[in-house]
Design an enzyme around this catalytic site. Structure first.
Site, PDB file in Angstrom:
ATOM      1  N   GLY A 100      12.650  18.983   5.311  1.00  0.00           N
ATOM      2  CA  GLY A 100      14.107  18.856   5.150  1.00  0.00           C
ATOM      3  C   GLY A 100      14.512  18.709   3.701  1.00  0.00           C
ATOM      4  O   GLY A 100      15.314  19.465   3.190  1.00  0.00           O
ATOM      5  N   CYS A 101      13.933  17.734   3.033  1.00  0.00           N
ATOM      6  CA  CYS A 101      14.333  17.531   1.647  1.00  0.00           C
ATOM      7  C   CYS A 101      13.367  16.611   0.953  1.00  0.00           C
ATOM      8  O   CYS A 101      12.338  16.243   1.509  1.00  0.00           O
ATOM      9  CB  CYS A 101      15.735  16.960   1.565  1.00  0.00           C
ATOM     10  SG  CYS A 101      15.783  15.215   1.859  1.00  0.00           S
ATOM     11  N   VAL A 102      13.684  16.254  -0.283  1.00  0.00           N
ATOM     12  CA  VAL A 102      12.764  15.456  -1.075  1.00  0.00           C
ATOM     13  C   VAL A 102      13.462  14.245  -1.659  1.00  0.00           C
ATOM     14  O   VAL A 102      14.650  14.195  -1.699  1.00  0.00           O
ATOM     15  CB  VAL A 102      12.168  16.287  -2.206  1.00  0.00           C
ATOM     16  CG1 VAL A 102      11.052  17.158  -1.678  1.00  0.00           C
ATOM     17  CG2 VAL A 102      13.227  17.121  -2.879  1.00  0.00           C
TER      18      VAL A 102
END
Lengths: 102, 408
Positions: A100-102
């Site tokens: 999804g994201c960091v």
């Protein structure tokens, strides 16, 4: 039916470990486990897109990559793959969990 | 005469233009930096504006005051980038032909991309705090809030500073507690993630803090629509969250001219090699900071750590040498947890945030993943350090991530 996946390796979260073991029959089997009884041409359009981009990049595409890449709206994507479409498609397409994201 | 062009005069653009103007021969090179704004915003400070802790002067300064001597600063929107022609056209008609281009145009919020988000409730009972205007407009709404459902929603990841929504919630919890109305406020955090944060150990730590503070997390919530007439936020899977006051972190995207130029991804972030920061499409283009599509946090500290690497790689490339400086994805974030305490996380592409001390292993003084007052002072002190760096004064923090003294 389960003979189909008896040699397929899955991780603890149910994602296939080796995307090369995937087949369209396996996808149909995994889709049923996710509550999708029949894969329609619209489902396949998305699965095929995810296979192509996922194998090329080594990562399952994000929700936005799928909507931009296929032209299918987020709303329709949720109708086709209820709840979390990005994760669900990744599972059915034999790819890893989308980051999804960091 | 050759041209080194920097698009964007934010944290990354200002620093890169200065570094280049110091080493490039002024008889051969012109360094130009372009920005649509005349004001520079200290963006980490936006978090404190809604609670009245920071005022405008703390976070807004003229860009011109940071531009190094010898750098030409142009105030204009970018109309078009034609990377195959090495050419940028500005909205004022000026055409700049470049030899090297650094893209540092950051990321912006796009509330218009979520159905209904900008309808009747926008800046009435729906706010953002990712712009100065949004944070300033939110301040009176928070001080006038006397109870009800207080909803914070991240529309979609990635976002700039992924911990900021949590910090905002922690500060709101402290603010309402001190005002004596915390028992009248339901705080709800609706996030597309399965938990508080992206990385497992930090997510568990932050999740526990949320629980302790009685903040409800609505996980895996993909916001699809806002109905201002009913004050309801709805997800694509048809969950509804009613709100009295909503703080939205809208979709984040890079500058649209990057997508149009064919060098951006589906969110207009420039496709670069995550270690050299060079465009994967054009060898004379680099992207820094929030504008790059690297899998690292979009945050100022990341820029600080990647700056030296990109700078040296560009110089090597100019000299026809192989690039040997690799950015490791290092990020360092102070996270306000309310009541004058903060925690700190330190991580890179391959290591998630772990417990330990920073910057000196074992000694600290800052406590990684601990919740301490000294971490809070570190966060506040960072604003002064930031302005020093923006004026070109080097601050000796190691660029590379280190596992020394950490507990996996």
């Amino acid at each position: 039916m389960s003979d189909l996946v008896k040699d397929v390796a899955f991780n603890a979260e149910g994602y296939m470990i080796d995307a090369k073991q995937w087949s369209r029959e396996i996808a149909e089997f995994l889709a049923k486990l996710e509550g999708i009884e029949v894969l329609t041409p619209d489902h396949w359009k998305i699965i095929d897109f995810c296979r192509t981009t996922g194998l090329a990049s080594g990562k399952a595409p994000t929700l936005r990559q799928i909507t931009v890449g296929t032209g299918i709206s987020t709303k329709d994507l949720f109708a086709l793959f209820p709840k979390g479409p990005a994760k669900k498609v990744a599972k059915i397409a034999g790819l890893g969990k989308p980051e999804g994201c960091v | 005469m050759k041209t080194f062009l920097v698009l964007g005069a934010g944290t990354a653009g200002i620093m890169m233009a200065r570094k280049m103007s110091r080493v490039l021969d002024a008889k051969q090179w012109k360094v130009i930096v372009v920005d649509k704004n005349e004001q520079h915003f200290y963006q980490p400070g936006f978090l404190f504006i809604p609670f009245g802790y920071y005022k405008k002067d703390d976070v807004v300064k003229p860009i011109r005051s940071f531009v190094a001597k010898g750098v030409e600063y142009v105030v204009a929107e970018v109309e078009q980038l034609e990377p195959a022609e090495n050419r940028v056209t500005l909205a004022n008609g000026r055409v700049i032909n470049y030899d090297y281009l650094v893209v540092a145009t950051g990321t912006d919020i796009h509330p218009e991309e979520t159905e209904g988000l900008k309808d009747g409730g926008w800046r009435q009972n729906i706010f953002d705090f990712y712009t100065y205007e949004g944070a300033a407009a939110l301040a009176p709404a928070i001080s006038n809030f006397n109870g009800g459902r207080f909803v914070v929603n991240v529309v979609e990841n990635p976002i700039k500073c992924p911990v900021a929504p949590l910090e905002f919630i922690f500060l709101a919890d402290a603010y309402f507690t001190r005002k004596g109305i915390r028992d009248k406020v339901d705080i709800i955090f609706a996030t597309p993630l399965p938990g508080a944060f992206t990385k497992p150990v930090a997510s568990a730590t932050l999740g526990k803090i949320l629980e302790r503070k009685h903040i409800h997390v609505e996980a895996e919530f993909n916001a699809g629509m806002v109905d201002s007439s009913r004050n309801v936020l709805a997800s694509y899977d048809e969950r509804e969250i009613p709100y009295d006051l909503m703080v939205s972190i809208p979709l984040n995207k890079g500058a649209s001219f990057l997508g149009a130029a064919g060098i951006g991804d589906e969110l207009n972030y420039v496709r670069v090699d995550k270690e050299t920061l060079q465009s994967t499409d054009y060898e004379n283009i680099w992207a820094l900071g929030d504008a790059a599509n690297i899998p690292a946090s979009k945050a100022g500290a990341v820029i600080h750590f990647q700056m030296e690497k990109a700078f040296k790689n560009i110089l090597q490339h100019m000299a026809g040498q192989p690039m040997t400086h690799h950015f490791d994805g290092h990020a360092l974030c102070y996270i306000e947890t309310g009541f004058e305490k903060a925690t700190l996380i330190d991580f890179d592409y391959t290591h998630e945030p772990l417990r330990g001390k920073y910057p000196v292993p074992v000694v600290g003084p800052f406590d990684l993943l601990g919740e301490t007052t000294i971490n809070h002072w570190g966060k506040l002190a960072f604003r002064y350090i930031y302005y020093l760096m923006m004026h070109g004064i080097e601050v000796p923090l190691p660029s590379d991530f280190s596992m020394a003294g950490k507990k996996p």
